[in-house]
Design a protein around this motif. Structure first.
Motif, PDB file in Angstrom:
ATOM      1  N   VAL A 178      -1.761  33.655 -20.036  1.00  0.00           N
ATOM      2  CA  VAL A 178      -1.224  32.307 -20.162  1.00  0.00           C
ATOM      3  C   VAL A 178      -2.049  31.279 -19.380  1.00  0.00           C
ATOM      4  CG1 VAL A 178       0.364  32.141 -18.183  1.00  0.00           C
ATOM      5  CG2 VAL A 178       1.015  31.160 -20.398  1.00  0.00           C
ATOM      6  N   LEU A 179      -2.844  31.740 -18.399  1.00  0.00           N
ATOM      7  CA  LEU A 179      -3.635  30.788 -17.600  1.00  0.00           C
ATOM      8  C   LEU A 179      -4.682  30.055 -18.447  1.00  0.00           C
ATOM      9  CD1 LEU A 179      -4.035  32.875 -14.324  1.00  0.00           C
ATOM     10  CD2 LEU A 179      -2.539  30.915 -14.730  1.00  0.00           C
ATOM     11  N   PRO A 180      -5.490  30.770 -19.267  1.00  0.00           N
ATOM     12  CA  PRO A 180      -6.417  30.021 -20.140  1.00  0.00           C
ATOM     13  C   PRO A 180      -5.691  29.106 -21.128  1.00  0.00           C
ATOM     14  CG  PRO A 180      -7.017  32.342 -20.047  1.00  0.00           C
ATOM     15  CD  PRO A 180      -5.686  32.228 -19.386  1.00  0.00           C
ATOM     16  N   GLN A 181      -4.463  29.485 -21.502  1.00  0.00           N
ATOM     17  CA  GLN A 181      -3.718  28.625 -22.420  1.00  0.00           C
ATOM     18  C   GLN A 181      -3.311  27.306 -21.744  1.00  0.00           C
ATOM     19  OE1 GLN A 181      -4.581  30.004 -25.206  1.00  0.00           O
ATOM     20  NE2 GLN A 181      -2.584  30.155 -26.149  1.00  0.00           N
ATOM     21  N   ILE A 182      -3.059  27.355 -20.422  1.00  0.00           N
ATOM     22  CA  ILE A 182      -2.760  26.114 -19.700  1.00  0.00           C
ATOM     23  C   ILE A 182      -3.998  25.224 -19.662  1.00  0.00           C
ATOM     24  CG2 ILE A 182      -2.125  25.158 -17.451  1.00  0.00           C
ATOM     25  CD1 ILE A 182      -0.426  27.624 -16.981  1.00  0.00           C
ATOM     26  N   THR A 183      -5.164  25.861 -19.414  1.00  0.00           N
ATOM     27  CA  THR A 183      -6.411  25.087 -19.453  1.00  0.00           C
ATOM     28  C   THR A 183      -6.636  24.514 -20.849  1.00  0.00           C
ATOM     29  OG1 THR A 183      -7.327  26.620 -17.825  1.00  0.00           O
ATOM     30  CG2 THR A 183      -8.878  25.188 -18.960  1.00  0.00           C
ATOM     31  N   GLY A 184      -6.345  25.331 -21.872  1.00  0.00           N
ATOM     32  CA  GLY A 184      -6.497  24.864 -23.252  1.00  0.00           C
ATOM     33  C   GLY A 184      -5.595  23.688 -23.563  1.00  0.00           C
ATOM     34  N   LEU A 185      -4.393  23.688 -22.961  1.00  0.00           N
ATOM     35  CA  LEU A 185      -3.476  22.566 -23.175  1.00  0.00           C
ATOM     36  C   LEU A 185      -4.080  21.262 -22.674  1.00  0.00           C
ATOM     37  CD1 LEU A 185      -0.709  21.528 -24.041  1.00  0.00           C
ATOM     38  CD2 LEU A 185       0.161  22.142 -21.777  1.00  0.00           C
ATOM     39  N   ALA A 186      -4.734  21.338 -21.501  1.00  0.00           N
ATOM     40  CA  ALA A 186      -5.382  20.129 -20.955  1.00  0.00           C
ATOM     41  C   ALA A 186      -6.506  19.659 -21.871  1.00  0.00           C
ATOM     42  CB  ALA A 186      -5.922  20.425 -19.552  1.00  0.00           C
ATOM     43  N   LEU A 187      -7.263  20.626 -22.421  1.00  0.00           N
ATOM     44  CA  LEU A 187      -8.397  20.256 -23.266  1.00  0.00           C
ATOM     45  C   LEU A 187      -7.938  19.732 -24.622  1.00  0.00           C
ATOM     46  CD1 LEU A 187     -10.768  23.285 -22.518  1.00  0.00           C
ATOM     47  CD2 LEU A 187     -10.951  20.955 -21.640  1.00  0.00           C
ATOM     48  N   GLN A 188      -6.783  20.211 -25.100  1.00  0.00           N
ATOM     49  CA  GLN A 188      -6.314  19.860 -26.442  1.00  0.00           C
ATOM     50  C   GLN A 188      -5.454  18.603 -26.477  1.00  0.00           C
ATOM     51  OE1 GLN A 188      -6.845  21.250 -29.563  1.00  0.00           O
ATOM     52  NE2 GLN A 188      -8.521  22.277 -28.518  1.00  0.00           N
ATOM     53  N   LEU A 189      -5.106  18.064 -25.309  1.00  0.00           N
ATOM     54  CA  LEU A 189      -4.200  16.909 -25.293  1.00  0.00           C
ATOM     55  C   LEU A 189      -4.752  15.733 -26.097  1.00  0.00           C
ATOM     56  CD1 LEU A 189      -2.661  16.642 -21.717  1.00  0.00           C
ATOM     57  CD2 LEU A 189      -1.470  16.916 -23.883  1.00  0.00           C
ATOM     58  N   GLY A 190      -6.041  15.460 -25.903  1.00  0.00           N
ATOM     59  CA  GLY A 190      -6.645  14.349 -26.633  1.00  0.00           C
ATOM     60  C   GLY A 190      -6.605  14.568 -28.137  1.00  0.00           C
ATOM     61  N   VAL A 191      -6.867  15.826 -28.575  1.00  0.00           N
ATOM     62  CA  VAL A 191      -6.838  16.154 -30.016  1.00  0.00           C
ATOM     63  C   VAL A 191      -5.423  15.981 -30.569  1.00  0.00           C
ATOM     64  CG1 VAL A 191      -7.237  17.976 -31.708  1.00  0.00           C
ATOM     65  CG2 VAL A 191      -8.757  17.747 -29.735  1.00  0.00           C
ATOM     66  N   LEU A 192      -4.426  16.440 -29.785  1.00  0.00           N
ATOM     67  CA  LEU A 192      -3.043  16.330 -30.245  1.00  0.00           C
ATOM     68  C   LEU A 192      -2.606  14.865 -30.343  1.00  0.00           C
ATOM     69  CD1 LEU A 192      -1.559  19.253 -28.144  1.00  0.00           C
ATOM     70  CD2 LEU A 192      -1.708  19.160 -30.622  1.00  0.00           C
ATOM     71  N   VAL A 193      -3.025  14.057 -29.379  1.00  0.00           N
ATOM     72  CA  VAL A 193      -2.679  12.631 -29.428  1.00  0.00           C
ATOM     73  C   VAL A 193      -3.311  11.983 -30.655  1.00  0.00           C
ATOM     74  CG1 VAL A 193      -2.990  10.411 -28.274  1.00  0.00           C
ATOM     75  CG2 VAL A 193      -2.326  12.417 -26.949  1.00  0.00           C
ATOM     76  N   ALA A 194      -4.593  12.313 -30.902  1.00  0.00           N
ATOM     77  CA  ALA A 194      -5.264  11.758 -32.090  1.00  0.00           C
ATOM     78  C   ALA A 194      -4.559  12.216 -33.365  1.00  0.00           C
ATOM     79  CB  ALA A 194      -6.725  12.204 -32.102  1.00  0.00           C
ATOM     80  N   GLY A 195      -4.134  13.493 -33.394  1.00  0.00           N
ATOM     81  CA  GLY A 195      -3.416  13.996 -34.565  1.00  0.00           C
ATOM     82  C   GLY A 195      -2.096  13.270 -34.771  1.00  0.00           C
ATOM     83  N   ALA A 196      -1.413  12.957 -33.667  1.00  0.00           N
ATOM     84  CA  ALA A 196      -0.142  12.236 -33.777  1.00  0.00           C
ATOM     85  C   ALA A 196      -0.354  10.831 -34.344  1.00  0.00           C
ATOM     86  CB  ALA A 196       0.524  12.147 -32.401  1.00  0.00           C
ATOM     87  N   LEU A 197      -1.439  10.190 -33.937  1.00  0.00           N
ATOM     88  CA  LEU A 197      -1.700   8.828 -34.422  1.00  0.00           C
ATOM     89  C   LEU A 197      -1.970   8.836 -35.930  1.00  0.00           C
ATOM     90  CD1 LEU A 197      -3.952   7.481 -31.520  1.00  0.00           C
ATOM     91  CD2 LEU A 197      -1.474   7.311 -31.793  1.00  0.00           C
ATOM     92  N   VAL A 198      -2.745   9.835 -36.396  1.00  0.00           N
ATOM     93  CA  VAL A 198      -3.040   9.928 -37.832  1.00  0.00           C
ATOM     94  C   VAL A 198      -1.767  10.255 -38.611  1.00  0.00           C
ATOM     95  CG1 VAL A 198      -4.311  11.256 -39.555  1.00  0.00           C
ATOM     96  CG2 VAL A 198      -5.428  10.581 -37.437  1.00  0.00           C
ATOM     97  N   THR A 199      -0.958  11.163 -38.057  1.00  0.00           N
ATOM     98  CA  THR A 199       0.293  11.542 -38.735  1.00  0.00           C
ATOM     99  C   THR A 199       1.228  10.342 -38.864  1.00  0.00           C
ATOM    100  OG1 THR A 199       0.084  13.770 -37.829  1.00  0.00           O
ATOM    101  CG2 THR A 199       2.253  13.124 -38.626  1.00  0.00           C
ATOM    102  N   GLU A 200       1.275   9.505 -37.839  1.00  0.00           N
ATOM    103  CA  GLU A 200       2.128   8.308 -37.915  1.00  0.00           C
ATOM    104  C   GLU A 200       1.684   7.392 -39.045  1.00  0.00           C
ATOM    105  OE1 GLU A 200       2.173   6.343 -34.200  1.00  0.00           O
ATOM    106  OE2 GLU A 200       3.259   7.915 -33.157  1.00  0.00           O
ATOM    107  N   VAL A 201       0.377   7.291 -39.248  1.00  0.00           N
ATOM    108  CA  VAL A 201      -0.130   6.434 -40.326  1.00  0.00           C
ATOM    109  C   VAL A 201       0.314   6.980 -41.682  1.00  0.00           C
ATOM    110  CG1 VAL A 201      -2.220   5.586 -41.456  1.00  0.00           C
ATOM    111  CG2 VAL A 201      -2.085   5.610 -38.965  1.00  0.00           C
TER     112      VAL A 201
END
Length: 330
Positions: free
Chosen positions: A247-270
């Motif tokens: 689970v430790l690398p997954q926590i690091t992955g969460l930090a790295l993926q936050l920007g991608v998830l935010v960008a995905g949310a913005l596109v989904t809202e459109v």
């Protein structure tokens, strides 16, 4: 520990400075004149009136100043908490426009991130122990994580919205209603929220499940797992240790993926015309609203940096090796 977080804060501070500078620069590289677009909406017929109004608004927004002076004025206003006035919704302050959209984006993004991370990791760990599940259901995870947010949003809108008619495909609530404190309005909000949430959840879920499945298999084949098995440790205990390490690398992955998830949310809202920051960005670009774009990007950058800092703190709390490393540095 103080030195570790001091370095982190310095890095985040430099990142914030660079990101805000780029956010200021990008709208000014866009083609077109925002003031001319604003004046054209007034439908004036006399050239003198057009010229006078254009000169007035250019001076009002400070766009007649040299670029370096605009940049310094921007930082001065930012430090005072002033994000400027929206060109598109003149004379509404940018902060008020963003405040109205933020609850929709946070209500969509936070549950999608947390639930997909939790469910994806649990499912991935479970699938790694069941060959039948690993060979049948998990390939779906590969398809989900490889699917762009926009495509899945369109497919869900078509299948569950247009064909099945179960969920609405546009808006944050029914167009026949006005916001109010009632169960009927809350139900309308939930119905309009579900499909955008499901789009974000499914794509992120597939990625977390695949990552955890691979990490669990790696940890179960590690030397310490074989050693524990040779000592006669219960299989359940070995899996528990494997999950904690995985689970430790997954926590690091969460930090790295936050920007991608935010960008995905913005596109989904459109796609769903959801009244959050994504739809607001589209409106700001269409109306060449520099100040609104700057304000939205600033909010997103600040939110992602704060979330990453919180994840750094969580990582220190859950990983004893990091704490031991800090003790050695001190």
């Amino acid at each position: 520990m103080r030195r570790y977080f001091g370095r982190k804060l310095l890095i985040y501070g430099l990142t914030f400075f660079a990101a805000v500078t780029i956010n200021w620069l990008i709208p000014r590289l866009m083609p077109g004149d925002p003031v001319a677009s604003m004046v054209s909406r007034a439908n004036l017929t006399q050239p003198e009136a057009v010229a006078a109004m254009q000169a007035y608004y250019t001076g009002l927004f400070g766009l007649d100043l040299p670029a370096w002076q605009q940049y310094l004025n921007f930082w001065g206003a930012l430090l005072r908490g002033d994000l400027g006035i929206s060109i598109w919704l003149f004379p509404t302050p940018v902060a008020d426009v963003i405040t109205r959209a933020v609850p929709y984006t946070l209500g969509l993004l936070v549950p999608a991130i947390l639930l997909s991370w939790w469910a994806g990791n649990r499912f991935g760990a479970f699938a790694a122990r069941r060959r039948l599940l690993d060979n049948t259901v998990l390939p779906v995870g590969y398809i989900l994580t490889a699917t762009p947010y926009m495509w899945l949003a369109i497919l869900l809108a078509w299948g569950l919205g247009i064909v099945a008619g179960i969920f609405p495909v546009a808006g944050g609530y029914s167009y026949a209603m006005r916001p109010n404190l009632s169960w009927e309005f809350a139900g309308s909000l939930a119905l309009h929220w579900f499909l955008p949430f499901l789009s974000l959840f499914l794509v992120a879920f597939g990625g977390w499940a695949i990552g955890m499945r691979n990490m669990i298999i790696y940890e179960l084949e590690a030397d310490y797992s074989s050693y524990l098995a040779a000592l006669g440790a219960p299989r359940r205990l070995i899996r528990r240790y494997a999950f904690r390490n995985a689970v430790l690398p997954q926590i690091t992955g969460l930090a790295l993926q936050l920007g991608v998830l935010v960008a995905g949310a913005l596109v989904t809202e459109v796609v769903f015309s959801y009244p959050g920051l994504g739809s607001l960005i589209l409106k700001a670009i269409q109306n060449q609203d520099f100040f609104l774009l700057q304000g939205i990007f600033l909010f997103i950058v600040t939110g992602v940096l704060i979330a990453n800092f919180v994840i750094d703190i969580v990582y220190v709390l859950v990983d004893p090796r990091t704490r031991a490393g800090m003790g050695a540095e001190a």
